[in-house]
Design an enzyme around this catalytic site. Structure first.
Site, mmCIF file in Angstrom:
data_model
loop_
_atom_site.group_PDB
_atom_site.id
_atom_site.type_symbol
_atom_site.label_atom_id
_atom_site.label_comp_id
_atom_site.label_asym_id
_atom_site.label_seq_id
_atom_site.Cartn_x
_atom_site.Cartn_y
_atom_site.Cartn_z
ATOM 1 N N VAL A 78 0.827 -1.159 -0.277
ATOM 2 C CA VAL A 78 0.251 -0.048 0.049
ATOM 3 C C VAL A 78 0.835 1.168 -0.204
ATOM 4 O O VAL A 78 2.074 1.061 0.519
ATOM 5 C CB VAL A 78 -0.969 0.023 1.249
ATOM 6 C CG1 VAL A 78 -2.030 -1.168 1.173
ATOM 7 C CG2 VAL A 78 -0.173 0.040 2.443
ATOM 8 N N GLU A 79 0.159 2.259 -0.280
ATOM 9 C CA GLU A 79 1.048 3.631 -0.208
ATOM 10 C C GLU A 79 0.703 4.355 0.900
ATOM 11 O O GLU A 79 1.577 5.340 1.380
ATOM 12 C CB GLU A 79 0.545 4.412 -1.673
ATOM 13 C CG GLU A 79 0.705 3.815 -2.980
ATOM 14 C CD GLU A 79 0.251 4.802 -4.116
ATOM 15 O OE1 GLU A 79 -0.420 5.588 -3.893
ATOM 16 O OE2 GLU A 79 0.489 4.489 -5.138
ATOM 17 N N THR A 80 -0.612 4.138 1.662
ATOM 18 C CA THR A 80 -1.096 5.075 2.521
ATOM 19 C C THR A 80 -1.580 4.175 3.753
ATOM 20 O O THR A 80 -2.150 3.106 3.571
ATOM 21 C CB THR A 80 -2.210 5.977 2.043
ATOM 22 O OG1 THR A 80 -1.672 6.924 0.968
ATOM 23 C CG2 THR A 80 -2.765 6.927 3.267
ATOM 24 N N ARG A 112 2.537 7.364 3.075
ATOM 25 C CA ARG A 112 1.599 8.701 3.452
ATOM 26 C C ARG A 112 0.908 8.237 4.801
ATOM 27 O O ARG A 112 0.307 6.961 4.869
ATOM 28 C CB ARG A 112 0.692 9.058 2.395
ATOM 29 C CG ARG A 112 -0.216 10.323 2.732
ATOM 30 C CD ARG A 112 -1.198 10.445 1.656
ATOM 31 N NE ARG A 112 -0.595 11.368 0.619
ATOM 32 C CZ ARG A 112 -0.327 10.409 -0.595
ATOM 33 N NH1 ARG A 112 -0.756 9.199 -0.618
ATOM 34 N NH2 ARG A 112 0.098 11.214 -1.505
ATOM 35 N N GLN A 299 -5.125 1.149 -2.580
ATOM 36 C CA GLN A 299 -3.631 1.394 -1.991
ATOM 37 C C GLN A 299 -3.745 1.859 -0.776
ATOM 38 O O GLN A 299 -2.709 2.723 -0.180
ATOM 39 C CB GLN A 299 -2.932 2.487 -3.056
ATOM 40 C CG GLN A 299 -2.590 1.862 -4.388
ATOM 41 C CD GLN A 299 -1.713 0.621 -4.227
ATOM 42 O OE1 GLN A 299 -0.501 0.746 -3.585
ATOM 43 N NE2 GLN A 299 -1.977 -0.312 -4.768
#
Length: 361
Positions: A78-80, A112, A299
Site C-alpha cells: 500500500v501507499e497510505t 503517507r 492502495q
C-alpha cells in the site's frame, strides 16, 4: 466538482451498530441548490474534480481474519496508512507503547500517514497540539476529525450561509464550523441552561436553524435535547447530522466511557429521524481523503481498533484493513461466531510492525 455516487455506500451512514447499515437519507431539497444529477451521480458544486478509485468491494463475512505475520508484505502493498487515534495511537492522554518508532518506520519507507478520528471534541488544529504534546510530529493536513467532516459535509451540499447550525457537542465542532464560515449556536455554553417546567411554559427556538449537528458532549442536558428536537421537528428541511454513533469512547486509559452514540440516540429517540453520519463508517471522509491526496483506495490500509467503525469504514471504501487489539475489540469478539465483520489482518498493536519486520528479515 466532486461526484458522489447516489449509491447508499457513498452516502453518509445512518448507523455504526449494524454491519450492513450504510444508507442515509439524502439532504433536504432546500439545501441542494448547488447539486444536480448526471448519469446516476450526484455532483456537489462545493468540491473539485472527481476521484475515481478502485471499485467498492462488498462488505461480507469472511471465513476469518488472518493474524499478521509478515508486516513488510503489508507495508509494501500500500501507499497510505490511515490510522484511527483512540485505542490505536493513544488511550485517553497516554501514548500506546511503540507508536513513535512505528510511525517513523512507515515514513522512512515513504508511506503517507493519515489520522482519522470519530472524536469531535477537538478541531484539527487542537488535535495537532495533542499529537505534539505526546511527542509526535504530525501535520494538521494529515488529521481528519469528525468535527471537520461535519463542516466539510455542509460545504459539500452548499448549505446556505444564511442558515444556522445548532450544535450539541464541544468546541471542536464550533471551531470547524467557524473556519468554514457557518453561523452556529449551542455547544458547551448551553450546558448550563436549564428548563423550568412551569404550567404553560413554551420553549422558543431559532427558526433559522437549518441543521443540528450532534457529537460527543460532556455537557449534554435536557435543554439541548429539547432545543435540537424542536429544530429538527419544526424547522422545514432541518438536517440531523451526527459526527458518529460510537457506543463507547476512551476518555481515560482506565475504562471505556459512553460515546457520542448515546447523545445521537437521545435525539433520534425524540425526533424519530435517522441522522446523516459523517464520521466512520460512512465513506464521506474516505472519498474526501482519496480526492485530496489523489490516491486509489485499494492502495490504502485502514488500521483501527473497532470492527463496526474502523474496519467497516475501510471495507466500505475498498481498502485493506488491519485490526489492532489495543483498544475496544478483543480477540474473543473478533473470533466470535456472532461477528460478521472480518478484517484482512489483525495484530496486537501497531508496534508489531517493528517486531514482525525483524522476524522476517
Amino acid at each position: 466538482m466532486l461526484q458522489v455516487r447516489a449509491s447508499p455506500t457513498f452516502l453518509p451512514s445512518t448507523s455504526s451498530s449494524s454491519p450492513s447499515s450504510s444508507q442515509a437519507p439524502t439532504p433536504s431539497a432546500s439545501f441542494r441548490r448547488g447539486s444536480h444529477r448526471r448519469g446516476g451521480l450526484v455532483s456537489f458544486a462545493a468540491a473539485a474534480s472527481p476521484h475515481r478509485g478502485a471499485a467498492r468491494r462488498p462488505v461480507m463475512a469472511a471465513a476469518g481474519a488472518a493474524k499478521l505475520e509478515d508486516a513488510d508484505a503489508l507495508i509494501d502493498s500500500v501507499e497510505t496508512f490511515i490510522f484511527d487515534c483512540d485505542g490505536v495511537i493513544w488511550k485517553g492522554d497516554k501514548l500506546i507503547d511503540g507508536v513513535p518508532e512505528t510511525l517513523d518506520l512507515l515514513r522512512s519507507k515513504g508511506k503517507r500517514l493519515v489520522f482519522v478520528t470519530n472524536n469531535s471534541t477537538k478541531s484539527r488544529k487542537q488535535y495537532g497540539k495533542k499529537f505534539e504534546t505526546l511527542g509526535l510530529s504530525v501535520d494538521e493536513e494529515e488529521i481528519f476529525a469528525s468535527s471537520f467532516a461535519a463542516a466539510a459535509y455542509l460545504q459539500s451540499i452548499d448549505f446556505p450561509k444564511d442558515k444556522k447550525v445548532y450544535v450539541i457537542g464541544e468546541e471542536g465542532i464550533l471551531k470547524e464550523l467557524e473556519l468554514a464560515g457557518f453561523q452556529y449556536l449551542g455547544g458547551p455554553t448551553d450546558g448550563d441552561k436549564k428548563i423550568e417546567l412551569k404550567p404553560g411554559f413554551y420553549m422558543e427556538h431559532d427558526k433559522d436553524v437549518g441543521a443540528v449537528v450532534v457529537g460527543f458532549d460532556r455537557y449534554f442536558n435536557y435543554y439541548k435535547v429539547q432545543y435540537g428536537t424542536l429544530c429538527i421537528r419544526e424547522n422545514p428541511g432541518c438536517l440531523f447530522i451526527a459526527t458518529n454513533r460510537d457506543a463507547v469512547t476512551h476518555l481515560t486509559d482506565a475504562q471505556e466511557w459512553a460515546g457520542g452514540g448515546s447523545m445521537v440516540g437521545a435525539i433520534l429517540g425524540s425526533t424519530k429521524q435517522e441522522p446523516l453520519v459523517v464520521g466512520k463508517p460512512s465513506t464521506f471522509m474516505m472519498d474526501y481523503l482519496a480526492k485530496k491526496f489523489g490516491i486509489t483506495t485499494s492502495q490504502i490500509c485502514m488500521v483501527g481498533d473497532r470492527l463496526d467503525t474502523d474496519i467497516l469504514f475501510g471495507q466500505n471504501g475498498g481498502c485493506k484493513t488491519l485490526l489492532v487489539l489495543s483498544g475496544v475489540t478483543s480477540l474473543q469478539t473478533l473470533q466470535s461466531p456472532d461477528n460478521s465483520i472480518q478484517p484482512d489482518f489483525y495484530t496486537n498493536k501497531i508496534s508489531d510492525f517493528l517486531t514482525l519486520k525483524a522476524a522476517t528479515v
